[in-house]
Design a protein around this motif. Structure first.
Motif, PDB file in Angstrom:
ATOM      1  N   LYS A   1       0.831  -1.215   0.000  1.00  0.00           N
ATOM      2  CA  LYS A   1       0.000   0.000   0.000  1.00  0.00           C
ATOM      3  C   LYS A   1       0.862   1.261   0.000  1.00  0.00           C
ATOM      4  CE  LYS A   1      -2.789  -1.460   3.428  1.00  0.00           C
ATOM      5  NZ  LYS A   1      -3.904  -1.478   4.402  1.00  0.00           N
ATOM      6  N   ILE A   2       1.959   1.236   0.758  1.00  0.00           N
ATOM      7  CA  ILE A   2       2.843   2.403   0.815  1.00  0.00           C
ATOM      8  C   ILE A   2       3.424   2.711  -0.563  1.00  0.00           C
ATOM      9  CG2 ILE A   2       5.066   3.224   1.711  1.00  0.00           C
ATOM     10  CD1 ILE A   2       2.840   3.403   3.770  1.00  0.00           C
ATOM     11  N   VAL A   3       3.753   1.667  -1.331  1.00  0.00           N
ATOM     12  CA  VAL A   3       4.313   1.851  -2.668  1.00  0.00           C
ATOM     13  C   VAL A   3       3.220   2.229  -3.667  1.00  0.00           C
ATOM     14  CG1 VAL A   3       5.431   0.659  -4.593  1.00  0.00           C
ATOM     15  CG2 VAL A   3       6.258   0.317  -2.262  1.00  0.00           C
ATOM     16  N   ARG A   4       2.105   1.507  -3.609  1.00  0.00           N
ATOM     17  CA  ARG A   4       1.047   1.698  -4.589  1.00  0.00           C
ATOM     18  C   ARG A   4       0.352   3.046  -4.433  1.00  0.00           C
ATOM     19  NH1 ARG A   4      -3.534  -2.826  -4.838  1.00  0.00           N
ATOM     20  NH2 ARG A   4      -1.674  -4.142  -4.728  1.00  0.00           N
ATOM     21  N   PHE A   5       0.177   3.470  -3.183  1.00  0.00           N
ATOM     22  CA  PHE A   5      -0.505   4.739  -2.913  1.00  0.00           C
ATOM     23  C   PHE A   5       0.490   5.707  -2.285  1.00  0.00           C
ATOM     24  CE2 PHE A   5      -3.563   1.212  -2.281  1.00  0.00           C
ATOM     25  CZ  PHE A   5      -4.359   1.428  -3.391  1.00  0.00           C
ATOM     26  N   ALA A   6       1.523   6.025  -3.045  1.00  0.00           N
ATOM     27  CA  ALA A   6       2.646   6.814  -2.525  1.00  0.00           C
ATOM     28  C   ALA A   6       2.231   8.213  -2.077  1.00  0.00           C
ATOM     29  CB  ALA A   6       3.734   6.911  -3.593  1.00  0.00           C
ATOM     30  N   ASP A   7       1.160   8.755  -2.649  1.00  0.00           N
ATOM     31  CA  ASP A   7       0.738  10.116  -2.300  1.00  0.00           C
ATOM     32  C   ASP A   7      -0.156  10.150  -1.061  1.00  0.00           C
ATOM     33  OD1 ASP A   7      -1.246   8.733  -3.612  1.00  0.00           O
ATOM     34  OD2 ASP A   7      -2.081  10.508  -4.605  1.00  0.00           O
ATOM     35  N   ARG A   8      -0.545   8.973  -0.545  1.00  0.00           N
ATOM     36  CA  ARG A   8      -1.435   8.946   0.620  1.00  0.00           C
ATOM     37  C   ARG A   8      -0.608   9.025   1.897  1.00  0.00           C
ATOM     38  NH1 ARG A   8      -5.972   4.353   0.975  1.00  0.00           N
ATOM     39  NH2 ARG A   8      -6.472   5.352  -1.037  1.00  0.00           N
ATOM     40  N   GLU A   9      -1.011   9.931   2.792  1.00  0.00           N
ATOM     41  CA  GLU A   9      -0.234  10.155   4.011  1.00  0.00           C
ATOM     42  C   GLU A   9      -0.572   9.185   5.127  1.00  0.00           C
ATOM     43  OE1 GLU A   9       2.409  12.142   4.510  1.00  0.00           O
ATOM     44  OE2 GLU A   9       2.220  12.372   2.340  1.00  0.00           O
ATOM     45  N   ARG A  10      -1.756   8.582   5.099  1.00  0.00           N
ATOM     46  CA  ARG A  10      -2.107   7.660   6.176  1.00  0.00           C
ATOM     47  C   ARG A  10      -3.058   6.575   5.664  1.00  0.00           C
ATOM     48  NH1 ARG A  10      -6.361  10.432  10.456  1.00  0.00           N
ATOM     49  NH2 ARG A  10      -8.153  10.544   9.045  1.00  0.00           N
ATOM     50  N   HIS A  11      -3.056   5.454   6.375  1.00  0.00           N
ATOM     51  CA  HIS A  11      -3.944   4.341   6.067  1.00  0.00           C
ATOM     52  C   HIS A  11      -4.667   3.934   7.349  1.00  0.00           C
ATOM     53  CE1 HIS A  11      -2.304   3.601   2.006  1.00  0.00           C
ATOM     54  NE2 HIS A  11      -1.155   3.981   2.544  1.00  0.00           N
ATOM     55  N   GLN A  12      -5.945   3.594   7.204  1.00  0.00           N
ATOM     56  CA  GLN A  12      -6.768   3.236   8.354  1.00  0.00           C
ATOM     57  C   GLN A  12      -6.426   1.825   8.853  1.00  0.00           C
ATOM     58  OE1 GLN A  12     -11.116   2.955   7.685  1.00  0.00           O
ATOM     59  NE2 GLN A  12     -11.337   4.479   9.295  1.00  0.00           N
ATOM     60  N   ILE A  13      -6.359   1.707  10.176  1.00  0.00           N
ATOM     61  CA  ILE A  13      -6.084   0.418  10.816  1.00  0.00           C
ATOM     62  C   ILE A  13      -7.218   0.114  11.790  1.00  0.00           C
ATOM     63  CG2 ILE A  13      -4.455  -0.929  12.207  1.00  0.00           C
ATOM     64  CD1 ILE A  13      -3.359   0.069   9.489  1.00  0.00           C
ATOM     65  N   PHE A  14      -7.823  -1.081  11.671  1.00  0.00           N
ATOM     66  CA  PHE A  14      -8.869  -1.520  12.588  1.00  0.00           C
ATOM     67  C   PHE A  14      -8.248  -2.468  13.617  1.00  0.00           C
ATOM     68  CE2 PHE A  14     -11.027  -0.393   8.691  1.00  0.00           C
ATOM     69  CZ  PHE A  14     -12.129   0.336   9.138  1.00  0.00           C
ATOM     70  N   ILE A  15      -8.484  -2.186  14.880  1.00  0.00           N
ATOM     71  CA  ILE A  15      -7.966  -3.028  15.959  1.00  0.00           C
ATOM     72  C   ILE A  15      -9.121  -3.859  16.484  1.00  0.00           C
ATOM     73  CG2 ILE A  15      -6.797  -3.054  18.185  1.00  0.00           C
ATOM     74  CD1 ILE A  15      -5.548  -0.386  17.465  1.00  0.00           C
ATOM     75  N   GLU A  16      -9.045  -5.177  16.265  1.00  0.00           N
ATOM     76  CA  GLU A  16     -10.194  -6.049  16.491  1.00  0.00           C
ATOM     77  C   GLU A  16      -9.853  -7.168  17.470  1.00  0.00           C
ATOM     78  OE1 GLU A  16     -11.929  -5.555  11.944  1.00  0.00           O
ATOM     79  OE2 GLU A  16     -10.690  -7.283  12.434  1.00  0.00           O
TER      80      GLU A  16
END
Length: 582
Positions: free
Chosen positions: A282-297
């Motif tokens: 995801k970091i490589v594919r969406f290089a312009d995105r500053e953050r990614h959502q994380i669900f803690i389950e």
């Protein structure tokens, strides 16, 4: 020295979500069945996320249930949090998702298999599979026991030649540290083309080391809808989930260590899932995105293990610790299980018929991740169809087929066996061209009759279904006849909902066609409303609101089925047809 052990009608290799449904379906249809698993303690294991359902996957679970499968009932019995997704959109994409107590779910499924008549459950690795001269199959275990079966279902999941990757460390393994199936691939290659796919799973952390004050809370729904149409109770919310996000520091740590990733270094040869990528992907594919959502389950009620959905990785353990600790709320968390990628053998599904039987290997069936799909729900759906068809073949009955217009299960199988897949296949609502008709709320109306005819729906459940069907029909007729009188209270409601007031009586069905109104809002003005279950009113309301669209899609389905039956000449020269790709 090899020795003959036993004879069966149907043998199922694997007791994951596909194997469970296959074995239960075959046994319930009257076949003497055996289900082999590498570990009896990991039946129905959830090596990845501890949840069932989700967008489009909830549709599959309800269809499995409507046909007489087990997954929906088991999920309801072990739900710890339930949410209906996409409620801000139309009913076609509403999807139920439940957090599951993964260990209790596994124990529940083990008990179901143990108690099923005509089903034997055996802990053994199948190391060889051979076709016998009389058309049956011979299965050999690692203990050199020989079993014969008329039909076999391959539901090997990610165990087949499984290999784990964490940084530059790799070793033969199944998921969750279990033994892989090391030897079966060599005998399967005589009958089919195998290839390598890969998937992955995130780290698990200790609840007691997470700072929840920094996290967003995600509660379950106040009104819970069960997966199973047979359940007369609703599961309870017993846990909450939380949300956090990666940040610039997380991105920096991962970006600076991509050279240590087996995914980018070339050590991993298998193709991974596009729609469930690792965090480094995801970091490589969406290089312009500053953050990614994380669900803690939560993984269950009796454990402090938490699952970090969205952080799947195969980076080295030290890098994983660094990027996890860069995330808000996880700065001091203790990692209990390291994330890993797993590579495994699977088949090209173009070798399969719509029954999931192999084209060139009679009485041999594939199901689940072995067929190139991903996900528990996709696996269970295929397992059910493969188990049904294996049993019907043994009994000399007509095969059981679902087309694209009947179900998401039909769409899933049609996609696999006609289009194939070059990456792990994941079900999505966008894959169905008939999704307005193939909703999760009407799965029973579409498929219960089929499940009853094949023999998996009991007479009692079928009679309850017929009663519901009748009530929906009666309510739709009542809606068309019932006139709601104009009143100050009604007009006040209409104005408050930003829709036009009325100066004379209007039919109930016409009011319900207004997008701003629903059955609950109009209850005070509809005193003659019968005492039906909520799902009856739900169906009547959806049919009223989307009547024109549903009619149009039904016409499309009729045309598709007409064209499906049109035979093409065997000697047609497709290469000479211009514009065929279009």
């Amino acid at each position: 020295m090899k020795y003959f052990a036993e004879n069966y009608d149907v043998a199922v290799i694997g007791a994951g979500h596909a194997g469970i449904e296959s074995a239960l379906a075959a046994a319930r249809l009257g076949c003497r069945t055996v289900c082999f698993t590498i570990s009896l303690d990991m039946i129905g294991n959830m090596p990845c996320n501890p949840s069932i359902g989700g967008t489009s996957k909830g549709h599959l679970v309800r269809e499995i249930d409507a046909l007489g499968g087990e997954m929906g009932i088991a999920a309801d019995a072990n739900t710890i949090q339930s949410r209906m997704l996409n409620l801000g959109k139309g009913p076609a994409v509403h999807s139920l998702r439940a957090q599951i107590d993964r260990r209790r779910y596994s124990e529940y499924m083990k008990r179901v298999l143990e108690g099923q008549e005509r089903l034997d459950l055996k802990q053994a690795e199948i190391v060889s599979l051979e076709k016998t001269p009389d058309g049956a199959w011979e299965l050999v275990t690692q203990f050199e026991a020989v079993y014969r079966a008329t039909a076999v279902v391959l539901a090997t999941g990610t165990f087949l030649a499984g290999k784990i990757f964490v940084g530059d460390v790799s070793f033969d393994s199944g998921p969750d540290g279990m033994f892989p199936a090391r030897n079966l691939s060599s005998s399967l290659e005589k009958y089919m083309e195998l290839r390598r796919f890969k998937t992955g799973t995130p780290a698990r952390v200790n609840r007691n080391t997470v700072d929840f004050s920094e996290l967003e809370i995600q509660e379950g729904d106040s009104e819970i809808v069960p997966f199973s149409f047979a359940n007369e109770y609703a599961p309870e919310n017993k846990a909450v989930c939380h949300i956090t996000y990666t940040n610039a520091e997380t991105k920096r740590i991962i970006s600076e260590n991509l050279h240590r990733s087996p995914l980018f270094g070339g050590e991993i040869k298998g193709t991974g899932p596009r729609y469930c990528p690792s965090i480094e992907d995801k970091i490589v594919r969406f290089a312009d995105r500053e953050r990614h959502q994380i669900f803690i389950e939560p993984c269950g009620l009796e454990t402090d293990e938490l699952y970090l959905q969205g952080l799947s990785s195969s980076l080295p353990e030290d890098v994983q610790l660094d990027f996890i600790h860069s995330i808000k709320g996880l700065e001091h968390c203790a990692v209990m299980r390291t994330a890993y990628a797993i590579e495994y053998d699977c088949v090209n599904p173009l070798h399969l018929k719509a029954t999931l039987e192999f084209n060139d290997a009679a009485n041999l069936y594939g199901a689940g991740q072995f067929n190139g799909s991903s996900g528990y729900e996709e696996a269970a759906a295929q397992g059910l169809i493969a188990g049904i068809n294996a049993a019907l073949k043994v009994q000399g009955r007509e095969p059981f087929l679902l087309d694209r217009a009947s179900s998401y299960i039909g769409t899933l199988i049609d996609d696999l066996v006609t289009k194939g897949c070059n990456e792990p296949y994941r079900m999505m609502t966008s894959r169905s061209e008939y999704r307005l008709i193939l909703r999760q709320d009407n799965a029973d109306l579409r498929l219960t009759e089929k499940g009853y005819r094949v023999g998996l729906i009991s007479e009692e459940r079928y009679q309850r279904f017929l009663k519901k069907q009748e009530q929906i029909c009666l309510e739709k007729k009542r809606m068309e006849k019932t006139v709601i009188a104009s009143s100050d209270a009604l007009n006040a409601l209409l104005v408050s909902r930003e829709t036009t007031p009325i100066d004379k009586g209007v039919k109930l069905i016409d009011l319900l066609k207004r997008p701003q109104l629903d059955y609950k809002l109009l209850a005070p003005f509809d005193p003659e409303r019968p005492d039906y279950p909520p799902e009856v009113f739900e169906q009547a309301e959806i049919d009223a609101k989307y009547d024109g669209y549903i009619r149009r899609q039904a016409a499309d389905i009729r045309e598709m089925r007409r064209l499906e039956e049109k035979l093409l000449a065997a000697d047609m020269d497709y290469a000479s047809i211009s514009g065929l790709r279009l």
